[in-house]
Design an enzyme around this catalytic site. Structure first.
Site, short mmCIF file in Angstrom:
data_model
loop_
_atom_site.label_atom_id
_atom_site.label_comp_id
_atom_site.label_asym_id
_atom_site.label_seq_id
_atom_site.Cartn_x
_atom_site.Cartn_y
_atom_site.Cartn_z
N ASP A 206 0.83 -1.20 0.00
CA ASP A 206 0.00 0.00 0.00
C ASP A 206 0.87 1.26 0.00
O ASP A 206 1.88 1.33 0.72
CB ASP A 206 -0.85 -0.04 1.28
CG ASP A 206 -1.95 1.00 1.30
OD1 ASP A 206 -2.81 0.96 0.41
OD2 ASP A 206 -1.95 1.85 2.21
N GLU A 257 14.82 -15.18 0.24
CA GLU A 257 15.16 -16.25 1.18
C GLU A 257 14.12 -17.37 1.09
O GLU A 257 14.36 -18.50 1.46
CB GLU A 257 15.14 -15.73 2.62
CG GLU A 257 16.28 -14.83 2.99
CD GLU A 257 16.03 -14.19 4.36
OE1 GLU A 257 15.29 -14.78 5.18
OE2 GLU A 257 16.56 -13.09 4.58
C1 NOJ Z 1 -4.48 2.88 -0.84
C2 NOJ Z 1 -5.59 1.94 -0.56
O1 NOJ Z 1 -5.89 1.21 -1.71
C3 NOJ Z 1 -6.73 2.78 -0.06
O2 NOJ Z 1 -7.92 2.04 0.01
C4 NOJ Z 1 -6.35 3.37 1.27
O3 NOJ Z 1 -7.37 4.23 1.72
C5 NOJ Z 1 -5.06 4.16 1.16
N1 NOJ Z 1 -4.06 3.48 0.40
C6 NOJ Z 1 -4.49 4.43 2.53
O4 NOJ Z 1 -4.01 3.26 3.09
#
Ligand code: NOJ
Length: 540
Positions: A206, A257
Site C-alpha cells: 500500500d 530467502e
Molecule cells: C491505498 C488503498 O488502496 C486505499 O484504500 C487506502 O485508503 C489508502 N491506500 C491508505 O491506506
C-alpha cells in the site's frame, strides 16, 4: 498447482482482488469474512484466475476499511482468526490459486500499540521517533508544521494534547511511520517473515510511493482539490521520493530467502510510467499497478499510446506491464467509462453528482474494455464483482457512507463506497447470497440480484461467461507472453495481432468492418461482418 508451476507465474497472471468486507459473509453480521472467502474460492478457480489478492483483514478499528492496521500479525475478529486464514490459504493452494496479502507500511492505525506508546512517551522519546511528530509553527506552535494536505481532504497534521503534531497523509487515524528510523524497517522485516512463514505468495504494498518524505518536510503548492492518491503532480515532497527504493531492495532479499516465487506488488501512483518502472527494477518489486492505464479514457488514440508507453517503460527494466481497470478505490469501470471524461480518482459518484452513468452503455463499454485488456501481454488485475458486470452504486444514502473521504471533505467528494457494495452470488437469496442473514454493511441496490453469479453462470453472453472465456482463451493462446503488433485501423478502432489472434476493439459508436475468421471471444453481439461500437473481438 496447475497455473502456478513456474517461478515467473506473476508475469502472466490474472490476479483477482478480493475485498474481504464485501466478498462473502459466513456468519451473518453483514461484513464479509475469511471463512466466507474460503467457501467461495471454488468460484474463482472456475473463473480461471491465477492468484487472489486480499485487501487488509488484519486487526484494525476499520476507520479506513482495514487500511488502518492495529496489529500486522493477527486477523481482525470481524474477519475471523489466524486459523481461518491458514485454512483459506490451504484451500486456495489446493485449488491452484496463489494468495497475495495487503501490507500497509506507510502508516499504522492510531490505535496501534506503537502509536499509543508514542503518545504516552512524549516529545523527544524513541517511541515518538517511530512516527513523524513535529513541533508546530506560530507563536505557540498552534499552526501545523507545514502545509501538506491529507489525501482524504483537510490538513495532513493533527495536534496532540502536549502540543506536538503528527503527520498523516490519509485519515487522522492513520499516522505515518518515520521510515528513516531503522526500528521501523526492522519491524516490517519481521512482519514480512510472519506472513511468508505462513505460506503467502506475496504482498501488495500500500502507498508504495509515500513511505519516504523529502528531508526537512518542506512546504509545497498543494492541489487545491485534494482527493488524489498522488503522483499526478510533479515534485510533491511526500510522493515518489528516491529513498523508497532502498526499502524494496531490502524486502526483495527477504522474499528471496523464501525462493523465487514470492512477489511484491507496488501500489504506486507515480507518473510518468518511466518513473513508475523504477519500482519494478530487477532487484526491487515484481510488478506495479498500471494506474495510467486505468485512468485512460475508452478511446483508441490514448489507449494505444499508454499501451506502447507501458510496454516500453516496464520492458526497459525487464518487468511485465500490468493492466487494471477497477479496484476498491475507483469508480467501477463500466460506470466510469460511461462518463466522458471520467471523473478523477477519489471523487466517487452519488445521488447529487452532476453526471450519472448510463448502465447499459457502461456495461457494453466495460465488457469491451475488459475483453481488450485481457488480450494484452503482461499481468492483469480483476476486482471482485467486475466479472459480474457490476456498476458503481450511485444511490447510496449519505447515512450509509463510510469512506473517510466523504467525511473529511464535508461530503464534497462521495469517495469510494460505491464500488465496495457487497457482491451478489444468488439472485433469490437474502442479501443476494452475500450473507445468510440478509445483512449487508452497505445497502445493495434492488437490481443487484439480476447481476448475481448464479443468474449468469452457464448463460451464453453473460458477463461472467465473457470473463471466463476470455481468461481461458488468454491462457490457451498464451497472449500474456505474446508480442503485440499493431494493425492499421479506422480512427476509433484498436487492432493488434498477438500469437495467432487478431484483437479488434471499436471504441467508437459507428460499426466497422469485421475481419474474417473464427470469433474466439466477443464482448457483445456481432453480426453481418460488422463490429458494432463499444465492442471487442478476438479472431483467429
Ligand atoms: C491505498 C488503498 O488502496 C486505499 O484504500 C487506502 O485508503 C489508502 N491506500 C491508505 O491506506
Amino acid at each position: 498447482m496447475p497455473s502456478a508451476t513456474s517461478d515467473d507465474w506473476w508475469r502472466t497472471a490474472v490476479i483477482y482482488q478480493v475485498y474481504p468486507r464485501s466478498f462473502a459473509d459466513s456468519d451473518g453480521d453483514g461484513v464479509g469474512d475469511l471463512v466466507g472467502i474460503t467457501q467461495r474460492l471454488g468460484a474463482l478457480a472456475e473463473l480461471g484466475v491465477d492468484a487472489v489478492w486480499l485487501s487488509p483483514f488484519m486487526t484494525s478499528p476499520q476507520r479506513d476499511a482495514g487500511y488502518d492496521v492495529a496489529d500486522y500479525c493477527d486477523v481482525d475478529p470481524l474477519f475471523g482468526t489466524l486459523a481461518d486464514f491458514d485454512a483459506l490459504l490451504a484451500r486456495a493452494h489446493d485449488l491452484g490459486l496463489r494468495v497475495v496479502v495487503d501490507l500497509v507500511p506507510n502508516h499504522s492505525s492510531s490505535e496501534h500499540p506503537w502509536f499509543q506508546a508514542a503518545l504516552a512517551a512524549g516529545p523527544g522519546s524513541p517511541e515518538r521517533a517511530r512516527y513523524l511528530f513535529r513541533d508546530g509553527l506560530g507563536r505557540d506552535g498552534e499552526l501545523p508544521p507545514n502545509n501538506w494536505r491529507s489525501v482524504f481532504g483537510g490538513p495532513a497534521w493533527t495536534r496532540v494534547p502536549d502540543g506536538q503534531w503528527y503527520l498523516h497523509l490519509f485519515d487522522s487515524s492513520q499516522p505515518d511511520f518515520d521510515w528513516t528510523n531503522p526500528w521501523v524497517g526492522d519491524r516490517f522485516r519481521e512482519i514480512l517473515r510472519f506472513w511468508l512463514d505462513r505460506g503467502v505468495d506475496g504482498f501488495r504494498v500500500d502507498v508504495a510511493h509515500g513511505m519516504i518524505k523529502a528531508d526537512g518536510l518542506p512546504d509545497y503548492l498543494p492541489d487545491p482539490d485534494g482527493g488524489s492518491m498522488g503522483g499526478d503532480e510533479p515534485d510533491v515532497p511526500y510522493w515518489a521520493q528516491d529513498g523508497v527504493h532502498a526499502i524494496y531492495r531490502d524486502w526483495r532479499t527477504v522474499l528471496e530467502e523464501y525462493g523465487p516465487e514470492r512477489v511484491l506488488i507496488a501500489e504506486a501512483w507515480v507518473r510518468p510510467l518511466t518513473k513508475m518502472a523504477h519500482w519494478v527494477r530487477p532487484d526491487e518489486m515484481h510488478q506495479a499497478f498500471n494506474f495510467g492505464y486505468l485512468e485512460t479514457p475508452w478511446a483508441a488514440t490514448p489507449l494505444r499510446a499508454i499501451i506502447d508507453d507501458s510496454l516500453a517503460a516496464f520492458g526497459a527494466v525487464g518487468a511485465p506491464s500490468t493492466w487494471v481497470l477497477s479496484n476498491h478505490d475507483v469508480i467501477r469501470h463500466p460506470s466510469r467509462l460511461a462518463l466522458v471524461p471520467p471523473p478523477p480518482q477519489g471523487d466517487g459518484l452519488g445521488p447529487m453528482s452532476p453526471r450519472k452513468p448510463d448502465e447499459v452503455v457502461g456495461l457494453r463499454r466495460g465488457r469491451a474494455a475488459t475483453a481488450f485488456m485481457l488480450a494484452l501481454p503482461g499481468s492483469a488485475y480483476v476486482y471482485q464483482g467486475e466479472e459480474l458486470g457490476l456498476p458503481e452504486v450511485v444511490e447510496l444514502p449519505d447515512a450509509a457512507r463510510q469512506d473517510p473521504t466523504f467525511f473529511r471533505t464535508g461530503g464534497k467528494l462521495y469517495g469510494r463506497d460505491g464500488c465496495r457494495v457487497p457482491i451478489p452470488w444468488e439472485a433469490e437469496a437474502p442479501a443476494a447470497g452475500f450473507s445468510p442473514s440478509g445483512e449487508s454493511w452497505l445497502p445493495q441496490p434492488e437490481s443487484w440480484g439480476s447481476y448475481a453469479r448464479d443468474a449468469q453462470r452457464g448463460v451464453p453472453g453473460s458477463t461472467l461467461e465473457l470473463y471466463t472465456a476470455a481468461i481461458a482463451a488468454r491462457r490457451a493462446h498464451r497472449l500474456a507472453t505474446g508480442d503485440l503488433e499493431w494493425l492499421a485501423s479506422a480512427p476509433d478502432v484498436l487492432a493488434f495481432r498477438s500469437r495467432e489472434l487478431t484483437i479488434v476493439a471499436n471504441t467508437g459508436s459507428t460499426p466497422v468492418p469485421l475481419p474474417a475468421g473464427e470469433i474466439v471471444v466477443a464482448s457483445g453481439p456481432v453480426g453481418e461482418g460488422l463490429l458494432p461500437g463499444d465492442t471487442t473481438v478476438w479472431i483467429r
